[in-house]
Design a protein around this motif. Structure first.
Motif, PDB file in Angstrom:
ATOM      1  N   SER A  30       0.710  -1.287  -0.086  1.00 33.95           N
ATOM      2  CA  SER A  30       0.168   0.055  -0.062  1.00 33.95           C
ATOM      3  C   SER A  30       0.857   1.304  -0.173  1.00 33.95           C
ATOM      4  N   GLY A  31       2.129   1.248   0.249  1.00 32.63           N
ATOM      5  CA  GLY A  31       2.911   2.265  -0.048  1.00 32.63           C
ATOM      6  C   GLY A  31       4.402   1.897   0.490  1.00 32.63           C
ATOM      7  N   ARG A  32       5.158   2.927   0.791  1.00 36.84           N
ATOM      8  CA  ARG A  32       6.532   2.746   1.170  1.00 36.84           C
ATOM      9  C   ARG A  32       6.794   2.216   2.609  1.00 36.84           C
ATOM     10  N   VAL A  33       5.831   2.567   3.331  1.00 37.68           N
ATOM     11  CA  VAL A  33       5.777   1.968   4.709  1.00 37.68           C
ATOM     12  C   VAL A  33       4.540   1.505   4.828  1.00 37.68           C
ATOM     13  N   VAL A  34       4.480  -0.013   5.051  1.00 39.65           N
ATOM     14  CA  VAL A  34       3.440  -0.811   5.536  1.00 39.65           C
ATOM     15  C   VAL A  34       3.487  -1.211   6.797  1.00 39.65           C
ATOM     16  N   ASP A  35       2.898  -0.489   7.787  1.00 39.91           N
ATOM     17  CA  ASP A  35       2.926  -0.746   9.347  1.00 39.91           C
ATOM     18  C   ASP A  35       1.704  -1.461   9.626  1.00 39.91           C
ATOM     19  N   GLN A  36       1.905  -2.819   9.318  1.00 38.49           N
ATOM     20  CA  GLN A  36       0.575  -3.765   9.755  1.00 38.49           C
ATOM     21  C   GLN A  36       0.695  -3.795  11.367  1.00 38.49           C
ATOM     22  N   ALA A  37       1.849  -4.113  11.520  1.00 44.47           N
ATOM     23  CA  ALA A  37       1.769  -4.100  13.051  1.00 44.47           C
ATOM     24  C   ALA A  37       1.522  -2.964  14.061  1.00 44.47           C
ATOM     25  N   GLN A  38       1.508  -1.836  13.301  1.00 46.06           N
ATOM     26  CA  GLN A  38       1.102  -0.588  14.172  1.00 46.06           C
ATOM     27  C   GLN A  38       2.015  -0.297  14.996  1.00 46.06           C
ATOM     28  N   ARG A  39       3.431  -0.133  14.812  1.00 46.72           N
ATOM     29  CA  ARG A  39       4.394   0.210  15.797  1.00 46.72           C
ATOM     30  C   ARG A  39       4.946   1.859  15.772  1.00 46.72           C
ATOM     31  N   LEU A  40       4.427   2.402  14.652  1.00 49.78           N
ATOM     32  CA  LEU A  40       4.940   3.610  14.058  1.00 49.78           C
ATOM     33  C   LEU A  40       3.675   4.503  14.357  1.00 49.78           C
ATOM     34  N   LYS A  41       3.992   5.865  14.739  1.00 50.66           N
ATOM     35  CA  LYS A  41       2.798   6.673  14.759  1.00 50.66           C
ATOM     36  C   LYS A  41       2.585   7.449  13.434  1.00 50.66           C
ATOM     37  N   ALA A  42       1.777   8.072  13.235  1.00 49.36           N
ATOM     38  CA  ALA A  42       1.267   8.860  11.848  1.00 49.36           C
ATOM     39  C   ALA A  42       2.319   9.456  11.471  1.00 49.36           C
ATOM     40  N   GLU A  43       2.934  10.284  12.416  1.00 54.32           N
ATOM     41  CA  GLU A  43       4.009  11.361  11.865  1.00 54.32           C
ATOM     42  C   GLU A  43       5.454  10.494  11.507  1.00 54.32           C
ATOM     43  N   GLU A  44       5.595   9.714  12.387  1.00 55.77           N
ATOM     44  CA  GLU A  44       6.886   8.771  11.934  1.00 55.77           C
ATOM     45  C   GLU A  44       6.461   8.060  10.699  1.00 55.77           C
ATOM     46  N   ARG A  45       5.374   7.532  10.273  1.00 55.02           N
ATOM     47  CA  ARG A  45       5.265   7.097   8.791  1.00 55.02           C
ATOM     48  C   ARG A  45       5.457   7.816   7.885  1.00 55.02           C
ATOM     49  N   PHE A  46       4.827   9.008   8.075  1.00 54.69           N
ATOM     50  CA  PHE A  46       5.271  10.148   7.141  1.00 54.69           C
ATOM     51  C   PHE A  46       6.421  10.388   6.679  1.00 54.69           C
ATOM     52  N   GLN A  47       7.266  10.756   7.983  1.00 57.71           N
ATOM     53  CA  GLN A  47       8.598  11.094   7.710  1.00 57.71           C
ATOM     54  C   GLN A  47       9.577  10.042   7.036  1.00 57.71           C
ATOM     55  N   LEU A  48       9.285   8.624   7.354  1.00 59.71           N
ATOM     56  CA  LEU A  48       9.920   7.679   6.850  1.00 59.71           C
ATOM     57  C   LEU A  48       9.273   7.687   5.423  1.00 59.71           C
ATOM     58  N   THR A  49       8.046   7.876   4.880  1.00 58.24           N
ATOM     59  CA  THR A  49       7.989   7.780   3.573  1.00 58.24           C
ATOM     60  C   THR A  49       8.384   8.955   2.804  1.00 58.24           C
ATOM     61  N   GLU A  50       8.533  10.116   3.427  1.00 58.22           N
ATOM     62  CA  GLU A  50       9.318  11.141   2.692  1.00 58.22           C
ATOM     63  C   GLU A  50      10.897  11.107   2.555  1.00 58.22           C
ATOM     64  N   LEU A  51      11.366  10.451   3.360  1.00 59.92           N
ATOM     65  CA  LEU A  51      12.880  10.201   3.335  1.00 59.92           C
ATOM     66  C   LEU A  51      13.053   8.980   2.186  1.00 59.92           C
ATOM     67  N   ILE A  52      12.246   7.824   2.330  1.00 64.69           N
ATOM     68  CA  ILE A  52      12.193   6.972   0.955  1.00 64.69           C
ATOM     69  C   ILE A  52      12.124   7.422  -0.185  1.00 64.69           C
ATOM     70  N   GLN A  53      10.881   8.335  -0.428  1.00 65.38           N
ATOM     71  CA  GLN A  53      10.657   8.915  -1.503  1.00 65.38           C
ATOM     72  C   GLN A  53      11.649   9.884  -2.164  1.00 65.38           C
ATOM     73  N   GLN A  54      12.373  10.537  -1.397  1.00 66.41           N
ATOM     74  CA  GLN A  54      13.487  11.516  -1.622  1.00 66.41           C
ATOM     75  C   GLN A  54      14.798  10.554  -2.234  1.00 66.41           C
TER      76      GLN A  54
END
Length: 248
Positions: A30-54
């Motif tokens: 579903s995206g660059r961060v697939v957090d099915q275990a729900q161990r990341l906060k929404a802001e953390e997932r967003f920051q990771l996604t931005e990093l990987i996109q760059q």
């Protein structure tokens, strides 16, 4: 043991992982961060996604972080193989994908590397990243910090900028034991195949690398998956079992 019994045993050995595949429920890409275990906060997932996109825009490589609540009775290596078989990260022909898989409830980690990046992100470097960067944070209970450290290190390694840190003696011994066991299993497969005169031996290798758990010589092809609009897809990359695993 006669030839027929050996053939039956080898057939069942190769068939058993395939039978397990059908029973495992895999998450969608579903995206660059697939957090099915729900161990990341929404802001953390967003920051990771931005990093990987760059990283993707600059390098053209594909990196996906996935957390899963449980491995459903298989090893972390088998689960990772099934994910990359379905997701096929990286560009077809370049095979430049990386899967960073975490199963927190089973306390297991796997970095799975596509064919095209194995020369940069070697098994030794992947293991060093897990044991020197990720696991220390996980043991402190900082999953976000460990995942971020792993992503940063994977990116650096694929750019030939990662400097391996010395590992603890116990961890080095454990890695050496796992590598030795892996090589022993390869030789055992080759010995049985040669003894039976089986064509399986030719399929176990692709480009000189061991071809994974299902005797296919790796995974390739194209697959589009992700959100309904089709904005994110695997890309069709191939994997051959490169990478490393760890646990805590």
């Amino acid at each position: 043991m006669n030839r027929l019994s050996l053939t039956t045993l080898l057939f069942l050995t190769l068939l058993s992982p395939l039978a397990a595949r059908a029973d495992i429920q895999l998450p969608m890409l579903s995206g660059r961060v697939v957090d099915q275990a729900q161990r990341l906060k929404a802001e953390e997932r967003f920051q990771l996604t931005e990093l990987i996109q760059q990283y993707e825009r600059r390098s053209g490589h594909r990196l996906v972080v996935a957390t899963v609540p449980k491995l459903q009775g298989v090893t972390i290596e088998e689960y990772a193989q099934q994910l990359i078989h379905n997701w096929k990260l990286g560009k077809k022909g370049k095979d430049n994908g990386v899967l960073f898989l975490i199963a927190p409830n089973d306390r297991k980690i796997r970095i799975e590397v596509g064919y095209g990046l194995e020369s940069a992100l070697t098994e030794a470097l992947a293991a060093n990243i897990i044991y020197s960067k990720v696991l220390p944070e996980f043991r402190r209970g900082d999953f976000s910090g460990g995942i971020n450290a792993g992503v940063q290190s994977i990116i650096a390694a694929t750019k030939n900028e990662y400097v391996a840190e010395p590992l603890e003696t116990r961890e080095e011994q454990r890695i050496a034991l796992l590598v030795g066991l892996f090589l022993l299993l390869i030789m055992l497969h080759l010995f049985i195949s040669a003894a039976l005169g089986s064509p399986i031996q030719g399929r176990l290798f692709k480009r000189g690398r061991y071809g994974g758990y299902y005797g296919t010589g790796g995974f390739g092809g194209s697959l589009s998956s992700g959100d309904p609009a089709g904005r994110f897809s695997g890309g069709g990359g191939g994997f051959g079992g490169g990478g490393a695993s760890g646990g805590w």
